[in-house]
Enzyme design. Structure first.
Site, mmCIF file in Angstrom:
data_model
loop_
_atom_site.group_PDB
_atom_site.id
_atom_site.type_symbol
_atom_site.label_atom_id
_atom_site.label_comp_id
_atom_site.label_asym_id
_atom_site.label_seq_id
_atom_site.Cartn_x
_atom_site.Cartn_y
_atom_site.Cartn_z
ATOM 1 C CB SER A 1 -1.050 0.079 1.217
ATOM 2 O OG SER A 1 -1.926 0.804 1.048
ATOM 3 C CG ASP B 1 -6.778 -3.358 -2.965
ATOM 4 O OD1 ASP B 1 -7.391 -2.240 -2.552
ATOM 5 O OD2 ASP B 1 -5.576 -3.287 -2.907
ATOM 6 C CG HIS C 1 -5.762 -2.708 0.534
ATOM 7 N ND1 HIS C 1 -4.902 -2.298 -0.694
ATOM 8 C CD2 HIS C 1 -4.759 -2.048 1.355
ATOM 9 C CE1 HIS C 1 -4.114 -1.288 -0.172
ATOM 10 N NE2 HIS C 1 -4.112 -1.287 1.114
#
Length: 270
Positions: free
Chosen positions: A98, A222, A250
């Site tokens: 991320s 995601d 995610h």
């Protein structure tokens, strides 16, 4: 083994260093708003297979110091360099999730990939976290503004809502609580500051400065960093390979952890 590395006179970064005698080293950079414990299901397995796994807590998060300033991508990439130099790491794999992926991309561009032999981008927030006129993929700017506002007004509620977006597969109540507690370990102001960097910074000019083999792992479902970001990364990064995770959001390192670990091991061994 846990210890601290001083990256500035008044800033120490927490390092969890597992199996220091491992033949190959992986340095993990966590995402927002968690810490190194996000990779528990890698740290449980990979050291048994001979890998040295190093997890750091970004400044402001987990057990690291929490200064008021210093949450730009540049500063966070400099913190990584400080850890790499202090530990004298060479020929290691850099793996970022991320915003940790975004910071890893900036590290590669800003510090010429110092010490890195391979890069792994995990649901990375690159080339941008929000939609822009030239790139219509990502979250809406207003949604990130809302996250920042909620961080200041009711951070536990924000964290609960963010956790609901994080995973595609069902998580148990206990696991959801564990994930929630990771976010609470950060400072509120650092949580908001890094979200601001996510909103305002971009990496369009950084991706083509990556010259090491790069593995892109991304969940098809995601909701935080949509799969289209991974496709853009593969297009712009030389010598890169994208592996879709069909049953993940995610949190692919947990949702499909066996596949995730296998892809990581295969890539490092190539």
């Amino acid at each position: 083994m846990g210890y601290y590395v001083k990256v500035e006179p008044n800033v120490k970064i927490y390092v969890e260093d597992i199996n220091r005698g491992g033949e190959k080293t992986i340095l993990f950079i966590h995402g927002w708003p968690a810490n190194h414990k996000l990779f528990e299901y890698q740290f449980n397995k990979l050291p048994k297979m001979g890998y040295r796994c190093i997890g750091i807590d970004l400044r402001g998060f987990g057990e690291s110091d929490k200064p008021w300033n210093g949450y730009s991508y540049n500063k966070l990439a400099d913190d990584i360099l400080g850890v790499v130099e202090a530990l004298k790491l060479e020929n290691f794999t850099l793996a970022g999730h991320s915003v940790g992926g975004a910071i890893s991309v900036r590290y590669m561009a800003r510090h010429n990939g110092y010490g890195v032999s391979k890069l792994v981008l995990i649901a990375a927030a690159a080339p941008t976290f929000i939609k822009r006129s030239e790139f219509p993929y990502g979250l809406e700017k207003e949604d990130v503004n809302k996250l920042i506002q909620e961080t200041y007004e009711d951070r536990p509620k924000m964290l609960k809502n963010f956790g609901d977006m994080f995973f595609f597969q069902h998580v148990t109540e206990g696991f959801a609580e564990w994930f929630f507690q990771l976010g609470l370990q950060a400072a509120g102001y650092s949580t908001a500051a890094l979200a601001t960097s996510l909103r305002d910074e971009s990496l369009f000019s950084d991706l083509n400065k990556i010259f090491v083999p790069t593995l892109i792992l991304h969940g098809v479902h995601d909701k935080i960093c949509p799969f289209s970001l991974a496709e853009a990364q593969e297009k712009e990064i030389q010598n890169s390979k994208l592996v879709p995770f069909e049953n993940s959001g995610h949190g692919l390192f947990w949702e499909e952890r066996e596949k995730f670990n296998q892809e990581l091991i295969k890539f490092i061994g190539e």
